[in-house]
Design an enzyme around this catalytic site. Structure first.
Site, PDB file in Angstrom:
ATOM      1  N   GLY A  17       0.833  -1.217   0.000  1.00 28.51           N
ATOM      2  CA  GLY A  17       0.000   0.000   0.000  1.00 28.51           C
ATOM      3  C   GLY A  17       0.857   1.252   0.000  1.00 28.51           C
ATOM      4  O   GLY A  17       0.596   2.206   0.744  1.00 28.51           O
ATOM      5  N   ALA A  18       1.872   1.259  -0.881  1.00 25.51           N
ATOM      6  CA  ALA A  18       2.825   2.385  -0.892  1.00 25.51           C
ATOM      7  C   ALA A  18       2.402   3.505  -1.838  1.00 25.51           C
ATOM      8  O   ALA A  18       3.115   4.487  -1.971  1.00 25.51           O
ATOM      9  CB  ALA A  18       4.207   1.870  -1.281  1.00 25.51           C
ATOM     10  N   ASN A  93       0.781  -2.636   5.398  1.00 22.92           N
ATOM     11  CA  ASN A  93       0.057  -1.370   5.545  1.00 22.92           C
ATOM     12  C   ASN A  93      -1.195  -1.311   4.672  1.00 22.92           C
ATOM     13  O   ASN A  93      -2.156  -0.623   5.009  1.00 22.92           O
ATOM     14  CB  ASN A  93       1.035  -0.238   5.164  1.00 22.92           C
ATOM     15  CG  ASN A  93       0.342   1.077   4.923  1.00 22.92           C
ATOM     16  OD1 ASN A  93      -0.127   1.722   5.844  1.00 22.92           O
ATOM     17  ND2 ASN A  93       0.249   1.473   3.644  1.00 22.92           N
ATOM     18  N   TYR A 159     -14.959  -3.154   9.632  1.00 22.44           N
ATOM     19  CA  TYR A 159     -13.617  -2.556   9.644  1.00 22.44           C
ATOM     20  C   TYR A 159     -12.989  -2.729  11.035  1.00 22.44           C
ATOM     21  O   TYR A 159     -11.836  -3.152  11.167  1.00 22.44           O
ATOM     22  CB  TYR A 159     -13.680  -1.075   9.252  1.00 22.44           C
ATOM     23  CG  TYR A 159     -12.315  -0.421   9.280  1.00 22.44           C
ATOM     24  CD1 TYR A 159     -11.349  -0.769   8.333  1.00 22.44           C
ATOM     25  CD2 TYR A 159     -11.973   0.514  10.262  1.00 22.44           C
ATOM     26  CE1 TYR A 159     -10.068  -0.191   8.374  1.00 22.44           C
ATOM     27  CE2 TYR A 159     -10.713   1.093  10.304  1.00 22.44           C
ATOM     28  CZ  TYR A 159      -9.765   0.741   9.358  1.00 22.44           C
ATOM     29  OH  TYR A 159      -8.510   1.299   9.390  1.00 22.44           O
ATOM     30  N   PRO A 189      -2.905   3.513  14.596  1.00 24.60           N
ATOM     31  CA  PRO A 189      -3.210   4.951  14.532  1.00 24.60           C
ATOM     32  C   PRO A 189      -4.696   5.230  14.736  1.00 24.60           C
ATOM     33  O   PRO A 189      -5.560   4.423  14.393  1.00 24.60           O
ATOM     34  CB  PRO A 189      -2.806   5.345  13.100  1.00 24.60           C
ATOM     35  CG  PRO A 189      -2.061   4.165  12.538  1.00 24.60           C
ATOM     36  CD  PRO A 189      -2.569   2.969  13.275  1.00 24.60           C
TER      37      PRO A 189
END
Ligand code: NDP
Ligand code: 8X3
Length: 263
Positions: A17-18, A93, A159, A189
Site C-alpha cells: 500500500g505504498a 500497511n 472494519y 493509529p
C-alpha cells in the site's frame, strides 16, 4: 585512534500500500535513511511517480500487486530481483474501510473487500515473506492496525473487526516466532488525514473532508516516523503494540438509550 566503522547494511524494506498515505510517507522516510525498498500497490502509476521522486542512490523496486489475490503476490515474489530477496522489514500497511452504515444496512461486497484486504491480504503477505526472515533468523513484521481494533464505533462494524484481528494475530504470531529473532509490531493509529476517507466514502471528497474539518488529524508523516522509530530500535527491543491518536482525539462515553420503549 579507532578505525572508521563500516556502514551497517540497511535492511530491505517491503511496504504494501505504498501508493498513498502512510505507505507513501514510509517509502520517503526509509529511502531518506538509505534503505533498499520494495513498494507495492494496485495503482502502478502512483508508484512510478513516487519512485521518481525518491533518491535513486538506493535500490527501489516497484510492483503492481493486489494483496487480496494470492496469484498476484506469488507472481510479484517470483519476479523479485535477487539482491532484494533478503527482506528484513515487512510493513503490512495496505488496507481500507468501506462505508459507515450500521451492519444491518451495510453492503456485503464491502465486507468481503475489507476482510479480503485487511485480513487475508496481510496473512498471505506474511506467510510468503516469513521464510526469507526465518532463513536468516532476523526480521521485523510491522502491521498497521488501528484504534478501530480497540475502540468500537457505530458504522465501524466489519472494519473494526478486521483491525481487532490484526491486533490479536500480531500477538499470536509473536508467540509462534518465539526464539527466531523476528520482531512483530502492531501500530494502531487513530484519525489520520490520507486518502482513507475518500476511499471509505467511495470518492465523495466533501464527506471525506468533513471528517477532518476544524481539527488537527494525524499526518501520514507522523505514522512514518513512528514506524521508522519502531524498526530502528535495537534488535532485542520489540514494540508489541503502539496506539497513537491526534491530541485532538480521545474516547467518547458509552451510549445509553433513554426514554425509548424497546420492550
Ligand atoms: P490510503 O487510502 O491513503 O492508503 C491505502 C493504501 O492501501 C493505498 O496505497 C492502496 O493502494 C493500498 N491498498 C488498498 N487495497 C489494496 C490491495 N488490495 N492491494 C494492494 N494495496 C492495496 O490510506 P492510509 O494510508 O490511511 O491507510 C493505510 C493503512 O492504515 C490501512 O491499513 C488503514 O486501515 C490504516 N489506518 C488508517 C487510518 C487513517 O485514519 N487514515 C487510521 C488507522 C489505520 P492502491 O489503491 O493503489 O492499491
Ligand atoms: C482508521 C481510524 O477511526 O476512522 O483506522 O476507524 S477510524
Amino acid at each position: 585512534m579507532s578505525k572508521a566503522q563500516p556502514t551497517a547494511q540497511k535492511s530491505v524494506v517491503l511496504i504494501t500500500g505504498a501508493s498513498s498515505g502512510f505507505g507513501e510517507a514510509m517509502a520517503e522516510k526509509y529511502n531518506a535513511n538509505g534503505h533498499p525498498l520494495i513498494l507495492i500497490a494496485r495503482r502502478f502509476q502512483k508508484l512510478e511517480s513516487l519512485a521518481a521522486r525518491l533518491n535513486q542512490d538506493y535500490p527501489i523496486h516497484i510492483a503492481e500487486v493486489d494483496v487480496s489475490n494470492k496469484v498476484s503476490i506469488d507472481t510479484f515474489l517470483d519476479n523479485l530481483p535477487k539482491k532484494l530477496q533478503s527482506i528484513g522489514v515487512l510493513i503490512n500497511n495496505a488496507g481500507l474501510a468501506l462505508g459507515t452504515q450500521a451492519f444491518n444496512l451495510a453492503n456485503e461486497n464491502d465486507f468481503e473487500t475489507m476482510i479480503q484486504t485487511n485480513i487475508n491480504g496481510l496473512l498471505y503477505m506474511t506467510k510468503r515473506v516469513l521464510p526469507y526472515m526465518l532463513a536468516h533468523h532476523k526480521g521485523h513484521i510491522v502491521n498497521i492496525g488501528s484504534t478501530a481494533g480497540n475502540w468500537p464505533y457505530g458504522g465501524g462494524n466489519v472494519y473494526c473487526g478486521t483491525k481487532a484481528f490484526v491486533q490479536q494475530f500480531s500477538r499470536a504470531l509473536r508467540s509462534d516466532l518465539q526464539g527466531e529473532n523476528i520482531r512483530v509490531s502492531n501500530i494502531e493509529p487513530g484519525m489520520a488525514e490520507t486518502e482513507f476517507s475518500v476511499v471509505r466514502f467511495k470518492g465523495d471528497q466533501e464527506q471525506a473532508d468533513n471528517v477532518y474539518q476544524g481539527t488537527q488529524a494525524l499526518e501520514a508523516e507522523d505514522i512514518a516516523n513512528i514506524v521508522y522509530f519502531t524498526t530502528s530500535l535495537p534488535q532485542h527491543v520489540n514494540i508489541n503494540t503502539l496506539e497513537v491518536m491526534p491530541t485532538s482525539q480521545s474516547w467518547g462515553p458509552l451510549h445509553v438509550v433513554r426514554n425509548k420503549d424497546i420492550s
